[in-house]
Design an enzyme around this catalytic site. Sequence first.
Site, mmCIF file in Angstrom:
data_model
loop_
_atom_site.group_PDB
_atom_site.id
_atom_site.type_symbol
_atom_site.label_atom_id
_atom_site.label_comp_id
_atom_site.label_asym_id
_atom_site.label_seq_id
_atom_site.Cartn_x
_atom_site.Cartn_y
_atom_site.Cartn_z
ATOM 1 N N ASP A 45 13.354 3.615 11.486
ATOM 2 C CA ASP A 45 13.001 4.274 10.228
ATOM 3 C C ASP A 45 14.023 5.369 9.960
ATOM 4 O O ASP A 45 14.575 5.953 10.906
ATOM 5 C CB ASP A 45 11.593 4.865 10.281
ATOM 6 C CG ASP A 45 10.999 5.027 8.882
ATOM 7 O OD1 ASP A 45 10.160 4.201 8.480
ATOM 8 O OD2 ASP A 45 11.404 5.976 8.163
ATOM 9 N N THR A 137 6.668 -6.683 0.161
ATOM 10 C CA THR A 137 6.250 -7.369 -1.063
ATOM 11 C C THR A 137 7.333 -7.170 -2.114
ATOM 12 O O THR A 137 7.636 -6.027 -2.473
ATOM 13 C CB THR A 137 4.913 -6.798 -1.563
ATOM 14 O OG1 THR A 137 3.952 -6.962 -0.530
ATOM 15 C CG2 THR A 137 4.441 -7.489 -2.820
ATOM 16 N N GLU A 167 2.907 -10.417 4.120
ATOM 17 C CA GLU A 167 1.881 -9.752 4.923
ATOM 18 C C GLU A 167 0.678 -9.500 4.029
ATOM 19 O O GLU A 167 0.848 -9.091 2.897
ATOM 20 C CB GLU A 167 2.498 -8.416 5.379
ATOM 21 C CG GLU A 167 1.657 -7.618 6.282
ATOM 22 C CD GLU A 167 1.331 -8.376 7.539
ATOM 23 O OE1 GLU A 167 2.260 -8.752 8.268
ATOM 24 O OE2 GLU A 167 0.126 -8.608 7.796
ATOM 25 N N LYS A 223 2.393 -13.890 -2.026
ATOM 26 C CA LYS A 223 1.904 -12.513 -1.914
ATOM 27 C C LYS A 223 1.551 -11.943 -3.286
ATOM 28 O O LYS A 223 0.492 -11.348 -3.480
ATOM 29 C CB LYS A 223 2.957 -11.638 -1.220
ATOM 30 C CG LYS A 223 2.618 -10.179 -1.122
ATOM 31 C CD LYS A 223 1.361 -9.945 -0.294
ATOM 32 C CE LYS A 223 0.817 -8.555 -0.463
ATOM 33 N NZ LYS A 223 1.168 -7.634 0.561
ATOM 34 N N ASN A 227 -2.420 -10.913 -4.436
ATOM 35 C CA ASN A 227 -2.823 -9.598 -4.931
ATOM 36 C C ASN A 227 -3.294 -9.667 -6.378
ATOM 37 O O ASN A 227 -4.251 -8.981 -6.761
ATOM 38 C CB ASN A 227 -1.667 -8.595 -4.804
ATOM 39 C CG ASN A 227 -1.605 -7.986 -3.405
ATOM 40 O OD1 ASN A 227 -2.490 -8.217 -2.587
ATOM 41 N ND2 ASN A 227 -0.563 -7.223 -3.136
ATOM 42 N N LEU A 269 -16.332 -8.639 -5.422
ATOM 43 C CA LEU A 269 -17.090 -8.526 -6.674
ATOM 44 C C LEU A 269 -17.901 -7.230 -6.662
ATOM 45 O O LEU A 269 -19.012 -7.178 -7.177
ATOM 46 C CB LEU A 269 -18.028 -9.729 -6.848
ATOM 47 C CG LEU A 269 -17.399 -11.049 -7.270
ATOM 48 C CD1 LEU A 269 -18.472 -12.117 -7.482
ATOM 49 C CD2 LEU A 269 -16.563 -10.902 -8.556
ATOM 50 N N ALA A 271 -18.521 -3.972 -8.175
ATOM 51 C CA ALA A 271 -18.195 -3.219 -9.396
ATOM 52 C C ALA A 271 -18.193 -1.723 -9.104
ATOM 53 O O ALA A 271 -18.896 -1.254 -8.212
ATOM 54 C CB ALA A 271 -19.218 -3.533 -10.479
ATOM 55 N N CYS A 279 -0.921 -0.787 -3.106
ATOM 56 C CA CYS A 279 -0.511 -2.184 -3.290
ATOM 57 C C CYS A 279 -0.979 -2.800 -4.599
ATOM 58 O O CYS A 279 -0.161 -3.115 -5.454
ATOM 59 C CB CYS A 279 -1.020 -3.032 -2.129
ATOM 60 S SG CYS A 279 -0.164 -2.650 -0.610
ATOM 61 N N ARG A 349 -2.882 7.159 -2.663
ATOM 62 C CA ARG A 349 -2.019 6.629 -3.729
ATOM 63 C C ARG A 349 -2.878 5.942 -4.797
ATOM 64 O O ARG A 349 -3.721 5.119 -4.496
ATOM 65 C CB ARG A 349 -0.996 5.648 -3.145
ATOM 66 C CG ARG A 349 0.108 6.340 -2.381
ATOM 67 C CD ARG A 349 1.052 5.350 -1.746
ATOM 68 N NE ARG A 349 0.402 4.609 -0.687
ATOM 69 C CZ ARG A 349 0.975 3.593 -0.026
ATOM 70 N NH1 ARG A 349 2.173 3.190 -0.349
ATOM 71 N NH2 ARG A 349 0.312 2.978 0.937
HETATM 72 C C1 UDX Z 1 -4.761 -4.978 -0.643
HETATM 73 C C2 UDX Z 1 -4.973 -6.462 -0.277
HETATM 74 O O1 UDX Z 1 -6.365 -6.664 0.029
HETATM 75 C C3 UDX Z 1 -4.105 -6.862 0.903
HETATM 76 O O2 UDX Z 1 -4.274 -8.235 1.200
HETATM 77 C C4 UDX Z 1 -2.656 -6.563 0.540
HETATM 78 O O3 UDX Z 1 -1.841 -6.866 1.639
HETATM 79 C C5 UDX Z 1 -2.492 -5.088 0.155
HETATM 80 O O4 UDX Z 1 -3.380 -4.759 -0.911
HETATM 81 P P1 UDX Z 1 -5.594 -2.661 0.341
HETATM 82 O O5 UDX Z 1 -4.750 -1.984 -0.682
HETATM 83 O O6 UDX Z 1 -5.609 -2.149 1.735
HETATM 84 O O7 UDX Z 1 -5.205 -4.199 0.462
HETATM 85 O O8 UDX Z 1 -7.097 -2.560 -0.199
HETATM 86 P P2 UDX Z 1 -8.294 -3.549 -0.583
HETATM 87 O O9 UDX Z 1 -9.294 -3.559 0.504
HETATM 88 O O10 UDX Z 1 -7.807 -4.844 -1.068
HETATM 89 O O11 UDX Z 1 -8.923 -2.719 -1.787
HETATM 90 C C6 UDX Z 1 -8.125 -2.386 -2.929
HETATM 91 C C7 UDX Z 1 -8.894 -1.549 -3.904
HETATM 92 O O12 UDX Z 1 -9.871 -2.345 -4.568
HETATM 93 C C8 UDX Z 1 -9.656 -0.361 -3.316
HETATM 94 O O13 UDX Z 1 -9.472 0.754 -4.178
HETATM 95 C C9 UDX Z 1 -11.080 -0.823 -3.301
HETATM 96 O O14 UDX Z 1 -11.988 0.251 -3.374
HETATM 97 C C10 UDX Z 1 -11.133 -1.707 -4.543
HETATM 98 N N1 UDX Z 1 -12.161 -2.750 -4.523
HETATM 99 C C11 UDX Z 1 -12.132 -3.725 -3.578
HETATM 100 C C12 UDX Z 1 -13.143 -2.760 -5.508
HETATM 101 O O15 UDX Z 1 -13.176 -1.901 -6.392
HETATM 102 N N2 UDX Z 1 -14.066 -3.776 -5.495
HETATM 103 C C13 UDX Z 1 -14.075 -4.756 -4.565
HETATM 104 O O16 UDX Z 1 -14.954 -5.642 -4.644
HETATM 105 C C14 UDX Z 1 -13.080 -4.730 -3.570
#
Ligand code: UDX
Length: 460
Positions: A45, A137, A167, A223, A227, A269, A271, A279, A349
């Site tokens: 890094d 990504t 990933e 990827k 997402n 799902l 809400a 991400c 973030r």
């Molecule tokens: C996400 C993807 O899941 C992962 O596969 C990718 O590699 C990176 O982005 P992450 O950002 O860690 O991972 O969070 P994730 O658990 O997916 O949740 C994302 C956001 O969606 C969160 O703010 C969470 O609170 C929200 N969320 C998730 C909802 O509002 N409703 C849901 O039903 C699920």
Amino acid sequence: MTVDATTTTTTTTNPRNITVIGCGYLGAVHAAAMADIGHNVLGFDVDVDKVALLNTGHTPFYEPGLDELLERALATGRLRFTTSYEETATFGDVHFLCVGTPQQKGSHAADLVYVRSAIQTLAPMLTKPSLVVGKSTVPVGTAEWVRDELHRLAPAGEDIRLAWNPEFLREGFAVQDTLRPDRLVIGVESQRDEAELADLYAPIRAQGMPWVVVDLATAQLVKNAANAFLATKISFINAMAELCEATGADVVALADAIGHDARIGRRFLQAGVGFGGGCLPKDLRGFMARADELGVDQALAFLRDVDDINMRRRRRAVDVAIELLGGSVNGANIAVLGAAFKPDSDDIRDSPALDVATSLHDIGANVVVTDPKALDNARRTRPGLTYIEDVREAVANADVLLHLTEWREYRDLDPAEIGSLVSHRNILDGRNALDAKLWQDAGWDIRALGRPSLGHSHAQ
Ligand code: UDX
């Protein structure tokens, strides 16, 4: 022997010299995991402080299980971290590219500055044949550019091969998702590269997950598509929440009912105030920007709505808070439960919770934010808000509570006890995660996004 999701059972019989370039969430976990399965790993890094911290077994961010994995890996003597590109180039037979690809300032597109600088600095030092494996990504087409740059700049020329291995790790589950992913996807240009990666991942593959081999373009798109689909699923249910709010229907019951259909499924799902994090939001926008460049912007035009629905939920939470305050925000005390973009993370973030808190602060409310892990990060980026670690202190004299990140400890709060600390028993459950009946029975006016208002059973 019992095995939890953060341990592996076997180590490789064919250890390689692996480097991991970029040791953020993705790279730090990947480096530790590769050492854990038996490879010799050098993490690189540019951040001197981060490298020093990692070398002592600590991570610069909160990720359950990672410190343990890191310590275990460092104890084997197979893992260390460096800031030297020369050392990285000399050490590695396989180089994993894990640098960040944030959203560009003033644009929706991904900023590839870290990809470019890592490749253009490393390539001129690559004198022996090696395999470079992209994990970041990226907008589709980047891998092909990386391959061409490697061939152009590396002394080893076309003996430097490129593969892409996206990933899917979720923050909060990063260790588990790396050691036991639900699938491994690799984009390769030859059977030799496929065989090399199959062998490298053998201890992980031995657990039996799908091994998906595709071309470079598909690997990058997988990827982006994953997402985009997840974001769409969340915004779909949040659009239904808007319909529920207009009709008196209940979005949680609706999600349960449609989720029983195995073709739809209940996961993602949930809400509420919507998605944030490092991400989904930026990848969604980067994907649209790339589609635009490719002349197929119409194909992803719907993602603009996905983004808009998501942002509307934050505004809706602000409106409900104002309603709960009887319309007068100026000088009102608001306690926000949660700063992280999701529980089990200190990542703030694009956090919906902090956006809502800031909006209310900007229109004159006294906003106190609490969170079990994310306050240091929140303080750094949004110094204007008040932060209090202890949840009971944070809610003292509040006129309204906003539950915006569903940490376990907030779900376990006793509404009667919390009720004795606040000025007024008003709460918005912005994640549909609290037991509404329990709060109502304790005299709270509880509101939730996409659900009929329960009101309160007895006045204070
Ligand atoms: C996400 C993807 O899941 C992962 O596969 C990718 O590699 C990176 O982005 P992450 O950002 O860690 O991972 O969070 P994730 O658990 O997916 O949740 C994302 C956001 O969606 C969160 O703010 C969470 O609170 C929200 N969320 C998730 C909802 O509002 N409703 C849901 O039903 C699920």
